[in-house]
Design an enzyme around this catalytic site. Structure first.
Site, short mmCIF file in Angstrom:
data_model
loop_
_atom_site.label_atom_id
_atom_site.label_comp_id
_atom_site.label_asym_id
_atom_site.label_seq_id
_atom_site.Cartn_x
_atom_site.Cartn_y
_atom_site.Cartn_z
N LYS A 148 0.90 -1.20 0.02
CA LYS A 148 0.04 -0.06 -0.02
C LYS A 148 0.80 1.11 0.09
O LYS A 148 0.86 1.87 0.94
CB LYS A 148 -1.10 0.11 1.21
CG LYS A 148 -2.29 1.16 1.16
CD LYS A 148 -3.45 0.73 1.99
CE LYS A 148 -4.46 1.63 1.93
NZ LYS A 148 -5.04 1.85 0.31
N GLU A 180 -8.33 -3.98 -10.28
CA GLU A 180 -9.30 -3.51 -9.13
C GLU A 180 -9.53 -2.11 -9.61
O GLU A 180 -9.21 -1.46 -10.80
CB GLU A 180 -8.47 -3.70 -7.95
CG GLU A 180 -6.99 -2.75 -7.94
CD GLU A 180 -6.14 -3.10 -6.87
OE1 GLU A 180 -6.66 -3.44 -5.56
OE2 GLU A 180 -5.09 -2.95 -6.86
N LEU A 205 -4.02 -4.71 -4.61
CA LEU A 205 -4.12 -4.66 -3.05
C LEU A 205 -4.89 -5.68 -2.21
O LEU A 205 -6.24 -5.75 -2.82
CB LEU A 205 -4.48 -3.10 -2.51
CG LEU A 205 -4.37 -2.75 -1.34
CD1 LEU A 205 -2.77 -2.41 -0.80
CD2 LEU A 205 -5.27 -1.74 -0.91
N1 PDD Z 1 -7.95 2.72 -1.05
N2 PDD Z 1 -7.35 -1.25 -4.10
C1 PDD Z 1 -6.94 -0.17 -4.03
C2 PDD Z 1 -5.95 0.23 -5.13
C3 PDD Z 1 -6.96 0.88 -3.00
O1 PDD Z 1 -6.46 1.97 -3.03
C4 PDD Z 1 -7.99 0.38 -1.80
C5 PDD Z 1 -8.28 1.33 -0.74
C6 PDD Z 1 -8.63 -0.90 -1.87
C7 PDD Z 1 -9.65 -1.24 -0.96
O2 PDD Z 1 -8.90 -1.59 0.25
P1 PDD Z 1 -9.55 -1.46 1.67
O3 PDD Z 1 -10.91 -2.29 1.57
O4 PDD Z 1 -8.43 -1.94 2.60
O5 PDD Z 1 -9.75 0.02 1.89
C8 PDD Z 1 -8.38 -1.74 -3.11
C9 PDD Z 1 -8.36 3.70 0.33
C10 PDD Z 1 -9.60 3.65 0.95
C11 PDD Z 1 -7.75 4.94 -0.31
O6 PDD Z 1 -6.89 4.99 -0.94
O7 PDD Z 1 -8.48 5.98 -0.06
#
Ligand code: PDD
Length: 285
Positions: A148, A180, A205
Protein backbone atom coordinates in the site's frame (compact mmCIF):
# COMPACT_ATOMS: atom_id res chain seq x y z
CA UNK A 1 -12.46 24.63 15.57
CA UNK A 2 -9.48 23.85 13.39
CA UNK A 3 -8.83 20.21 12.68
CA UNK A 4 -6.05 18.52 14.60
CA UNK A 5 -3.43 16.39 12.87
CA UNK A 6 -0.67 14.19 14.23
CA UNK A 7 2.94 14.68 13.14
CA UNK A 8 5.85 12.71 14.62
CA UNK A 9 4.72 12.63 18.22
CA UNK A 10 2.68 15.84 18.37
CA UNK A 11 -0.96 16.75 17.93
CA UNK A 12 -1.06 20.08 16.09
CA UNK A 13 -3.58 22.25 14.22
CA UNK A 14 -3.76 21.09 10.58
CA UNK A 15 -2.31 24.40 9.32
CA UNK A 16 0.81 23.78 11.43
CA UNK A 17 1.19 20.12 10.48
CA UNK A 18 4.29 20.08 8.29
CA UNK A 19 7.09 17.80 7.15
CA UNK A 20 10.42 18.60 5.48
CA UNK A 21 10.74 19.08 1.69
CA UNK A 22 13.46 16.42 1.99
CA UNK A 23 10.97 13.90 3.30
CA UNK A 24 11.32 10.76 1.21
CA UNK A 25 7.58 10.44 1.00
CA UNK A 26 7.57 13.74 -0.89
CA UNK A 27 10.72 13.10 -2.98
CA UNK A 28 10.37 9.39 -3.81
CA UNK A 29 6.89 8.30 -2.68
CA UNK A 30 8.98 6.17 -0.29
CA UNK A 31 6.16 5.53 2.13
CA UNK A 32 3.12 3.48 3.04
CA UNK A 33 -0.39 4.57 3.97
CA UNK A 34 -3.59 3.22 5.44
CA UNK A 35 -7.15 4.48 5.60
CA UNK A 36 -9.47 3.19 8.32
CA UNK A 37 -13.14 4.07 8.54
CA UNK A 38 -14.72 5.59 11.64
CA UNK A 39 -18.34 4.91 12.62
CA UNK A 40 -19.86 6.44 15.72
CA UNK A 41 -16.38 7.54 16.81
CA UNK A 42 -14.93 4.02 16.55
CA UNK A 43 -12.36 2.49 14.20
CA UNK A 44 -13.59 -0.13 11.75
CA UNK A 45 -11.63 -3.33 11.06
CA UNK A 46 -8.53 -1.55 12.32
CA UNK A 47 -6.60 -4.70 13.27
CA UNK A 48 -6.77 -5.72 9.61
CA UNK A 49 -5.50 -2.30 8.48
CA UNK A 50 -2.66 -2.37 11.01
CA UNK A 51 -1.71 -5.91 9.98
CA UNK A 52 -1.55 -4.76 6.33
CA UNK A 53 0.49 -1.71 7.40
CA UNK A 54 3.01 -4.01 9.10
CA UNK A 55 3.18 -6.19 6.02
CA UNK A 56 3.58 -3.24 3.64
CA UNK A 57 6.39 -1.61 5.66
CA UNK A 58 8.08 -5.02 5.98
CA UNK A 59 8.05 -5.43 2.19
CA UNK A 60 9.98 -2.15 1.76
CA UNK A 61 12.22 -2.70 4.82
CA UNK A 62 10.85 0.29 6.67
CA UNK A 63 10.64 0.04 10.45
CA UNK A 64 7.51 1.56 12.01
CA UNK A 65 8.46 4.37 14.42
CA UNK A 66 5.76 3.20 16.86
CA UNK A 67 4.22 -0.14 17.70
CA UNK A 68 0.88 -0.89 16.07
CA UNK A 69 -0.69 -0.82 19.55
CA UNK A 70 0.61 2.73 20.01
CA UNK A 71 -0.49 3.68 16.47
CA UNK A 72 -4.02 2.60 17.35
CA UNK A 73 -3.89 4.74 20.52
CA UNK A 74 -2.82 7.71 18.41
CA UNK A 75 -5.60 7.06 15.88
CA UNK A 76 -8.13 6.99 18.72
CA UNK A 77 -6.77 10.11 20.34
CA UNK A 78 -6.96 11.92 17.00
CA UNK A 79 -10.58 10.81 16.51
CA UNK A 80 -11.38 12.10 20.01
CA UNK A 81 -9.51 15.41 19.59
CA UNK A 82 -11.42 16.06 16.35
CA UNK A 83 -14.77 14.94 17.78
CA UNK A 84 -14.97 12.73 14.70
CA UNK A 85 -18.18 10.74 14.55
CA UNK A 86 -18.18 9.33 11.01
CA UNK A 87 -15.32 9.43 8.54
CA UNK A 88 -11.81 8.18 8.13
CA UNK A 89 -8.39 8.28 9.71
CA UNK A 90 -5.57 8.56 7.19
CA UNK A 91 -2.11 7.52 8.31
CA UNK A 92 1.17 7.59 6.48
CA UNK A 93 4.66 6.46 7.37
CA UNK A 94 7.63 7.42 5.23
CA UNK A 95 11.35 6.68 5.36
CA UNK A 96 11.84 10.16 6.80
CA UNK A 97 13.83 13.22 5.80
CA UNK A 98 17.54 12.80 5.06
CA UNK A 99 20.03 15.65 4.47
CA UNK A 100 19.84 15.33 0.70
CA UNK A 101 18.36 13.22 -2.09
CA UNK A 102 20.12 9.86 -2.12
CA UNK A 103 18.02 7.07 -3.55
CA UNK A 104 19.42 4.35 -1.28
CA UNK A 105 18.05 4.12 2.27
CA UNK A 106 19.48 6.76 4.61
CA UNK A 107 21.13 5.68 7.85
CA UNK A 108 19.94 6.85 11.25
CA UNK A 109 16.92 8.70 9.90
CA UNK A 110 13.72 8.40 11.85
CA UNK A 111 10.66 7.52 9.78
CA UNK A 112 7.93 10.15 9.51
CA UNK A 113 4.51 9.28 10.90
CA UNK A 114 1.55 11.54 10.17
CA UNK A 115 -2.20 11.17 10.58
CA UNK A 116 -5.26 13.27 9.88
CA UNK A 117 -9.00 12.69 9.86
CA UNK A 118 -11.78 13.49 7.43
CA UNK A 119 -15.52 13.51 7.82
CA UNK A 120 -17.76 11.28 5.72
CA UNK A 121 -21.15 9.73 6.35
CA UNK A 122 -20.24 6.35 4.88
CA UNK A 123 -23.53 4.72 5.91
CA UNK A 124 -25.77 7.35 4.29
CA UNK A 125 -23.61 8.19 1.28
CA UNK A 126 -26.01 8.84 -1.65
CA UNK A 127 -24.09 6.43 -3.91
CA UNK A 128 -24.80 3.63 -1.44
CA UNK A 129 -28.42 3.85 -2.62
CA UNK A 130 -27.97 4.72 -6.28
CA UNK A 131 -24.81 2.74 -7.01
CA UNK A 132 -21.87 4.13 -8.95
CA UNK A 133 -20.92 4.37 -12.59
CA UNK A 134 -17.43 3.22 -13.48
CA UNK A 135 -15.19 3.68 -16.47
CA UNK A 136 -12.32 1.40 -17.47
CA UNK A 137 -8.72 2.47 -17.95
CA UNK A 138 -5.49 0.57 -18.60
CA UNK A 139 -3.71 -0.41 -15.38
CA UNK A 140 -0.49 1.60 -15.57
CA UNK A 141 0.89 0.68 -12.14
CA UNK A 142 4.09 -1.01 -11.01
CA UNK A 143 4.41 -4.73 -10.28
CA UNK A 144 4.01 -4.62 -6.47
CA UNK A 145 0.44 -3.42 -6.03
CA UNK A 146 0.13 -5.60 -2.93
CA UNK A 147 2.17 -2.93 -1.10
CA UNK A 148 0.00 0.00 0.00
CA UNK A 149 2.49 2.54 -1.29
CA UNK A 150 1.80 6.27 -1.48
CA UNK A 151 2.91 6.18 -5.15
CA UNK A 152 -0.62 6.71 -6.45
CA UNK A 153 -0.09 8.67 -9.67
CA UNK A 154 -1.66 5.98 -11.86
CA UNK A 155 -4.73 5.97 -9.61
CA UNK A 156 -4.82 9.78 -9.57
CA UNK A 157 -4.96 9.76 -13.40
CA UNK A 158 -7.49 6.91 -13.46
CA UNK A 159 -9.81 8.59 -10.97
CA UNK A 160 -9.44 11.96 -12.69
CA UNK A 161 -10.52 10.32 -15.96
CA UNK A 162 -13.51 8.88 -14.07
CA UNK A 163 -14.36 12.29 -12.61
CA UNK A 164 -14.19 13.93 -16.05
CA UNK A 165 -16.50 11.20 -17.39
CA UNK A 166 -18.94 11.78 -14.53
CA UNK A 167 -18.15 8.35 -13.05
CA UNK A 168 -17.44 7.46 -9.44
CA UNK A 169 -14.62 4.99 -9.93
CA UNK A 170 -12.21 3.68 -12.56
CA UNK A 171 -11.70 -0.04 -13.03
CA UNK A 172 -8.15 -0.78 -14.08
CA UNK A 173 -7.63 -3.38 -16.81
CA UNK A 174 -4.62 -5.55 -17.50
CA UNK A 175 -4.38 -8.43 -20.00
CA UNK A 176 -8.11 -8.20 -20.64
CA UNK A 177 -9.03 -8.63 -16.96
CA UNK A 178 -10.06 -6.22 -14.23
CA UNK A 179 -7.32 -5.83 -11.64
CA UNK A 180 -9.13 -3.50 -9.19
CA UNK A 181 -10.64 -0.05 -8.83
CA UNK A 182 -8.57 3.10 -8.43
CA UNK A 183 -9.21 2.86 -4.69
CA UNK A 184 -11.47 -0.18 -4.30
CA UNK A 185 -11.69 -3.94 -4.80
CA UNK A 186 -14.00 -5.24 -7.56
CA UNK A 187 -16.63 -7.96 -7.42
CA UNK A 188 -19.31 -9.46 -9.65
CA UNK A 189 -22.20 -11.83 -8.98
CA UNK A 190 -22.49 -14.31 -11.84
CA UNK A 191 -25.78 -15.50 -13.33
CA UNK A 192 -25.43 -18.69 -11.26
CA UNK A 193 -24.97 -16.71 -8.04
CA UNK A 194 -21.24 -17.01 -7.55
CA UNK A 195 -19.52 -14.00 -5.98
CA UNK A 196 -16.31 -13.49 -7.95
CA UNK A 197 -13.39 -11.29 -6.93
CA UNK A 198 -9.82 -11.36 -8.16
CA UNK A 199 -7.43 -13.51 -6.11
CA UNK A 200 -4.84 -11.70 -4.01
CA UNK A 201 -1.32 -11.48 -5.41
CA UNK A 202 1.11 -8.81 -6.53
CA UNK A 203 -1.41 -7.52 -9.13
CA UNK A 204 -3.79 -6.02 -6.53
CA UNK A 205 -3.92 -4.57 -3.06
CA UNK A 206 -5.28 -7.13 -0.57
CA UNK A 207 -8.31 -5.07 0.43
CA UNK A 208 -9.28 -5.26 4.10
CA UNK A 209 -12.96 -4.77 3.22
CA UNK A 210 -12.64 -7.38 0.47
CA UNK A 211 -11.20 -9.84 2.99
CA UNK A 212 -14.01 -9.23 5.48
CA UNK A 213 -16.74 -9.43 2.81
CA UNK A 214 -15.36 -12.72 1.44
CA UNK A 215 -15.23 -14.20 4.96
CA UNK A 216 -18.73 -12.94 5.84
CA UNK A 217 -20.14 -14.34 2.57
CA UNK A 218 -18.48 -17.72 3.11
CA UNK A 219 -19.77 -17.89 6.69
CA UNK A 220 -23.26 -17.56 5.20
CA UNK A 221 -22.62 -20.42 2.74
CA UNK A 222 -22.62 -18.04 -0.22
CA UNK A 223 -20.44 -19.26 -3.07
CA UNK A 224 -17.26 -17.24 -3.56
CA UNK A 225 -14.68 -17.74 -6.27
CA UNK A 226 -11.38 -15.84 -6.20
CA UNK A 227 -10.30 -15.38 -9.80
CA UNK A 228 -9.83 -12.66 -12.39
CA UNK A 229 -12.81 -11.57 -14.51
CA UNK A 230 -13.23 -9.44 -17.63
CA UNK A 231 -15.42 -6.38 -18.26
CA UNK A 232 -17.51 -8.50 -20.65
CA UNK A 233 -18.17 -10.93 -17.80
CA UNK A 234 -19.08 -8.06 -15.48
CA UNK A 235 -21.53 -6.68 -18.08
CA UNK A 236 -23.12 -10.13 -18.37
CA UNK A 237 -23.32 -10.52 -14.57
CA UNK A 238 -26.34 -10.21 -12.29
CA UNK A 239 -24.59 -7.62 -10.15
CA UNK A 240 -21.28 -5.84 -9.74
CA UNK A 241 -19.93 -3.99 -6.73
CA UNK A 242 -16.86 -2.50 -5.13
CA UNK A 243 -15.53 -2.53 -1.58
CA UNK A 244 -13.22 -0.23 0.34
CA UNK A 245 -12.76 1.30 3.77
CA UNK A 246 -14.36 4.53 2.60
CA UNK A 247 -17.27 2.98 0.64
CA UNK A 248 -17.88 -0.32 2.48
CA UNK A 249 -19.89 -2.17 -0.21
CA UNK A 250 -21.36 -0.18 -3.12
CA UNK A 251 -23.09 -1.31 -6.28
CA UNK A 252 -21.60 -0.69 -9.70
CA UNK A 253 -24.55 0.08 -11.98
CA UNK A 254 -22.75 0.86 -15.24
CA UNK A 255 -19.38 0.24 -16.86
CA UNK A 256 -18.24 2.56 -19.67
CA UNK A 257 -21.82 3.76 -20.09
CA UNK A 258 -23.30 0.23 -20.38
CA UNK A 259 -25.74 -0.88 -17.71
CA UNK A 260 -24.96 -3.78 -15.40
CA UNK A 261 -28.19 -5.83 -15.37
CA UNK A 262 -31.05 -3.32 -14.91
CA UNK A 263 -28.74 -0.50 -13.85
CA UNK A 264 -29.82 -0.60 -10.20
CA UNK A 265 -28.10 -1.96 -7.08
CA UNK A 266 -28.94 -5.65 -6.79
CA UNK A 267 -30.19 -7.64 -3.79
CA UNK A 268 -26.91 -9.46 -3.15
CA UNK A 269 -24.96 -6.19 -3.08
CA UNK A 270 -27.50 -4.66 -0.72
CA UNK A 271 -27.38 -7.75 1.49
CA UNK A 272 -23.58 -7.82 1.62
CA UNK A 273 -23.56 -4.11 2.46
CA UNK A 274 -25.95 -4.71 5.36
CA UNK A 275 -23.92 -7.67 6.57
CA UNK A 276 -20.72 -5.64 6.37
CA UNK A 277 -22.21 -2.68 8.25
CA UNK A 278 -23.42 -5.05 10.98
CA UNK A 279 -19.92 -6.61 11.19
CA UNK A 280 -18.32 -3.14 11.24
CA UNK A 281 -20.47 -1.93 14.10
CA UNK A 282 -20.04 -5.15 16.08
CA UNK A 283 -16.25 -5.18 15.82
CA UNK A 284 -15.49 -1.42 16.01
CA UNK A 285 -12.86 -0.35 18.56
N1 PDD B 1 -8.11 2.67 -0.92
N2 PDD B 1 -7.55 -1.31 -4.03
C1 PDD B 1 -6.90 -0.13 -4.01
C2 PDD B 1 -5.98 0.19 -5.13
C3 PDD B 1 -7.12 0.77 -2.94
O1 PDD B 1 -6.47 1.94 -2.93
C4 PDD B 1 -8.00 0.42 -1.90
C5 PDD B 1 -8.25 1.32 -0.73
C6 PDD B 1 -8.67 -0.82 -1.99
C7 PDD B 1 -9.62 -1.27 -0.92
O2 PDD B 1 -8.91 -1.61 0.26
P1 PDD B 1 -9.58 -1.48 1.70
O3 PDD B 1 -10.82 -2.31 1.65
O4 PDD B 1 -8.56 -2.06 2.60
O5 PDD B 1 -9.84 -0.03 1.91
C8 PDD B 1 -8.40 -1.66 -3.05
C9 PDD B 1 -8.22 3.60 0.17
C10 PDD B 1 -9.55 3.60 0.81
C11 PDD B 1 -7.79 4.97 -0.32
O6 PDD B 1 -6.80 5.01 -1.04
O7 PDD B 1 -8.43 5.95 0.02
Amino acid sequence: MEQIAYVNGSFVPLSEAKVSILDRGFLFADGIYEVAAVLDGKLIDNASHLARLERSVGEIELALPETTARIQEIQKELVARNDLVNGMVYLEVTRGADTGRDFAFPKNVKPTLIMFTSTKDIINAPSAKTGINVITVPDLRWARRDIKSVALLAQVLAKQAAAVAGAGEAWMIEDGKVTEGGSSSCFILTQDDVIVTRQNGSEILPGCTRKAVVALAEERQLRVEERAFSVEEALAAKEAFVTSASLFVQAVVSIDGKKVADGKPGPMTNRLREIYVEFAKATAV
